[in-house]
Design an enzyme around this catalytic site. Structure first.
Site, PDB file in Angstrom:
ATOM      1  N   ASP A 319      26.109 -20.313  21.956  1.00 24.55           N
ATOM      2  CA  ASP A 319      25.428 -19.301  21.154  1.00 24.55           C
ATOM      3  C   ASP A 319      24.048 -19.846  20.816  1.00 24.55           C
ATOM      4  OD1 ASP A 319      24.941 -16.990  19.734  1.00 24.55           O
ATOM      5  OD2 ASP A 319      26.779 -17.095  18.555  1.00 24.55           O
ATOM      6  N   GLU A 519      24.563 -10.871  11.123  1.00 23.35           N
ATOM      7  CA  GLU A 519      24.920 -12.281  10.978  1.00 23.35           C
ATOM      8  C   GLU A 519      24.799 -12.738   9.521  1.00 23.35           C
ATOM      9  OE1 GLU A 519      24.123 -14.958  14.302  1.00 23.35           O
ATOM     10  OE2 GLU A 519      22.948 -13.361  15.229  1.00 23.35           O
TER      11      GLU A 519
END
Length: 816
Positions: A319, A519
């Site tokens: 990621d 997020e």
């Protein structure tokens, strides 16, 4: 340890895994995990091609294949020179630097990068690039694409077959623009709704996640063995984030999951078995840790469990600079990650330095050649399976440039059906719903005509903010859909921006909810809904006037809204429905019944963070599986207005000063002489501060934090310190902004030039990238003073907001 029995669904059959003696805390035992084999039959021809290609590759080319750079930091020439294996477009990266770009812009850019990847380079083999994108609720980075409900809404549908169709639509629309790999599905099982990515999870219950994983992967990739598997109208899928991202302590994004191995396997791993059995070709490692060990560096999970025990034959991708969080690593150097089993680094802005350090580490023996070869072979295997070596330019592939497919009526019809099925009716009394044909309807609330609120984060931009109606061609707001439905039924509907009306309506529909986030920007301290626009007052005003009122609540998680429910005759949890507001109008007008059921338990108090079905002391307001309908009504009654929170702070995450108040745990101080501070007005009484340095001595404006802030993830996420300020006067060559991380730890940036450029121009926004401080050596995990502003000159400055943000407005050049 307890004797546990894990039961997982594999290819329609039950797989039984007994674990009478699980591993010690923090150390998994591969044998405790499902024993699987790669469902894709080994192909001797592909194996031979991989061997032949690798025999001709240089070391530099091999290293390039394991590096993925972001569109905003890499060029086609970079791809050719460094032999990069992949590019991605992050949440806010656009083709050729254009704002979002059209489908044609994306396809043109896909061709450019492909052409660069196949450019001849001596005797080296030609290896085409693969382009990854966060198409997490449709092809959501592209203007005009179909936007589906976010996963939290899809979980309420309980419809795996519709998930297959959604995957297929997403794949086709990506193919139109030349992209061939999506970072989806998210298989997180969310256990604390304070997490900012809650809406990316289908449910708190692993059963729903497991039931969706396989069909969605097949929708994206096609079925193993079919002629169009991974090609034609299909693309490559990603099962993410492996593993445990939905169970971190306090719901902290990228945090630590302290679950036992059995819980990690049975709860958080539930979606991976069906995803792998459906042939998912990539798995993304999680930012999070398990019992203190970062997943990007966990060899026992990535290699022993995932690749060996579970038979994963594709490749593991990282990621966003996630490797940089592994102990001993940085975004530009991390042999530990690739040695642990990561096959492709996602290195958006660090790719060049990472390429150089990885090359050096292989030469120095810090990365074994066998490990590099295995990573490259896995990447080549996926590219060969997907037919990329023969596919040609993206524009020449099936569906490339077929613009009628992008946001087509057929695709939007599937999204509209998903919206219908995702809606959960929490309350319906006094026959408020369905709205009768011929009724006069007032539509109000800050979400009534707002594409951003109904679409949420990961929509055109990372946070889904700073968008305009023109960015959503072909889409329909909830308000406009209600206007259209009213007209079709012989009635009328009016959208009122301030909620006022000239004539009393038959019914009012108030659409409101959370503002977009993504997020960690969505992490919250509790589950209290902070009504910034005071929609509650609107509901109460209609209630007092005797107007039947329907509340449509837009949110990325269940929240405590008891007062809003009390003030409504009907209350609908609409989640984040996406582009097709017509699906909501269909159900409110009774053209379809409510069929959605809660896939997340709804809190009775704002302090019920880990409220999960089956957990001890389970006491929700509305339990998992709850949902009324026209066919099955129910009564809610008057709810308690005690949220369980004594002090309601309305300062959002990452806001250090706003509306006259500092954020939780922060102190605004003005140490030193030569400085005066006073409260002043901007938009409201004393909502701002005026700071005057007179040039006669030291003076500093400081924001301090107790305990220290951990801004490591934020500095890796393109965030900046944003200050809404007005510079009335300045006579200083140096105005320093410092970030401190303890004694003799920190970095300083001179922003005098930026302030002078704004002087006398009224209120402006200045943005100072967090990466400036990180690159200058600040320990971003231990920030004690996130902001200190000092000058020995004269400065007359007003500020109304200091916060972390992604607006990109007034960016300060920290290289000066």
């Amino acid at each position: 340890m307890r004797n546990l029995l894990a039961t997982l669904l594999v290819g329609g059959s039950l797989l039984i895994v007994t674990s009478a003696a699980l591993a010690q805390v923090g150390v998994p035992t591969a044998a405790n995990w499902p024993a699987l084999t790669d469902p894709v039959e080994a192909d001797p021809a592909i194996a031979a091609r991989i061997e032949a290609i690798m025999a001709k590759m240089s070391l530099e080319q091999k290293v390039g294949q394991v590096i993925q750079g972001d569109l905003g930091s890499v060029s086609p020439d970079d791809v050719a020179r460094y032999h990069l294996g992949s590019v991605l477009n992050g949440g806010s990266s656009d083709p050729a630097g254009k704002r979002f770009g059209t489908g044609a812009d994306w396809l043109h850019e896909a061709d450019r990068f492909y052409d660069a990847s196949v450019r001849p380079s001596g005797n080296l083999p030609v290896i085409p690039i693969i382009w990854g994108s966060d198409a997490v609720h449709g092809h959501s980075n592209v203007i005009g694409a179909t936007l589906f409900p976010h996963n939290i809404g899809l979980g309420a549908m309980r419809n795996p077959e519709l998930m297959r169709q959604i995957g297929a639509v997403t794949a086709r629309e990506m193919r139109v623009t030349g992209l061939d790999w999506t970072f989806a599905p998210t298989l997180a099982v969310v256990r604390d709704d304070r997490w900012g990515r809650t809406y990316e999870g289908y449910s708190e219950n692993p059963e729903i996640v497991a039931s969706y994983a396989g069909p969605f992967v097949e929708g994206l990739q096609g079925k193993i063995g079919a002629a169009d598997w991974l090609n034609g109208p299909h693309i490559v899928a990603t099962a993410k984030h492996f593993i445990g991202d939905g169970g971190t302590v306090n719901g902290k994004d990228t945090g630590d999951n302290l679950a036992s191995e059995a819980e990690l396997r049975d709860i958080h791993g539930a979606g991976y078995v069906p995803a792998l059995q459906a042939g998912a070709q990539t798995v993304m490692a999680s930012f999070s840790s398990w019992q203190g060990a970062k997943m990007h560096g966990n060899s026992m999970m990535l290699t022993d469990v995932l690749k060996h025990q579970m038979g994963f034959g594709g490749f593991v991708v990282g990621d966003w600079n996630g490797h940089g969080q592994v102990v001993g690593c940085s975004p530009t150097q991390c042999p530990q990650s690739i040695n642990a089993g990561l096959d492709m680094f996602m290195a958006p802005d660090s790719w060049k330095e990472l390429w150089e350090s990885t090359l050096a580490n292989v030469k120095a023996g810090k990365i074994p050649m066998a490990r590099l070869d295995d990573a490259v072979a896995r990447i080549l295997r996926v590219k060969l399976r997907a037919g990329l070596f023969e596919a040609g330019r993206p524009s020449s592939r099936p569906l490339g440039g077929q613009w009628s497919e992008l946001g087509s009526p057929a695709n939007r019809a599937i999204a509209r059906e998903a919206v219908r099925q995702s809606l959960v009716l929490l309350k319906n009394e006094h026959a408020a719903l369905p709205i009768k044909a011929g009724a006069t309807v007032l539509v109000a609330g800050d979400g009534a005509n707002n594409f951003m609120k109904q679409s949420g984060g990961w929509t055109l931009s990372w946070q889904g903010t700073d968008l305009m109606p023109a960015d959503f061609p072909g889409a329909t707001t909830i308000g406009q859909a209600l206007v259209d439905a009213a007209r079709a039924g012989g009635g009328s509907a009016t959208i009122s921006g301030d909620g006022s009306f000239a004539h009393k309506p038959d019914v009012a529909v108030v659409v409101f909810g959370e503002d977009p986030y993504a997020e960690f920007m969505g992490d919250v301290p509790d589950l209290l809904f902070r009504d910034k626009k005071d929609n509650l007052a609107l509901l109460q005003r209609y209630q007092a006037a005797g107007i039947p009122t329907v509340a449509v609540f837009l949110s990325g998680r269940p929240l405590w809204v008891n007062q809003h429910i009390n003030a409504s005759d009907a209350f609908v949890a609409a989640w984040l429905p996406g582009s097709e507001g017509g699906g909501i109008a269909d159900v409110l007008y009774g053209k379809a019944d409510f069929r959605g059921r809660l896939s997340f338990s709804w809190p009775k108090r704002a302090t019920q963070f880990g409220l999960n079905v089956g957990s001890p002391d389970y006491d929700p307001l509305f339990p998992y599986g709850y949902g009324l309908s026209y066919a099955h009504p129910g009564t809610v009654g008057l709810l308690s207005t005690d949220s369980g929170i004594a002090i309601h702070s309305d300062t959002p995450f990452g806001t250090w000063f706003s509306r006259g108040r500092v954020g939780t745990g922060l102190i605004l101080a003005t140490p030193g002489s030569g400085l005066q501070i006073s409260a002043v007005d901007r938009s409201a009484q004393e909502d701002s501060r005026r700071v005057v340095w007179n040039g006669t001595g030291d003076g500093a404006l400081a924001v301090t934090s107790t305990p220290p802030l951990d801004l490591a993830r934020e500095s890796n996420g393109q965030l900046a310190i944003e200050m809404d300020a007005r510079v009335d006067a300045i006579d200083a060559t140096s105005v320093d902004v410092s970030m401190e991380c303890g004694d003799k730890c920190g970095a300083t940036i001179n922003i005098a030039a930026a302030l002078r450029s704004h002087a006398g121009k009224g209120w402006q926004t200045l943005s100072i990238p967090l990466s400036c401080f990180a690159k200058a050596g600040t320990n971003m995990q231990n920030v004690t003073v996130p902001l200190r502003l000092t000058t020995r000159g004269t400065l007359d400055l007003r500020f109304s907001r200091i916060a972390l943000g992604t607006s990109g407005v007034g960016v300060v050049d920290c290289a000066r």
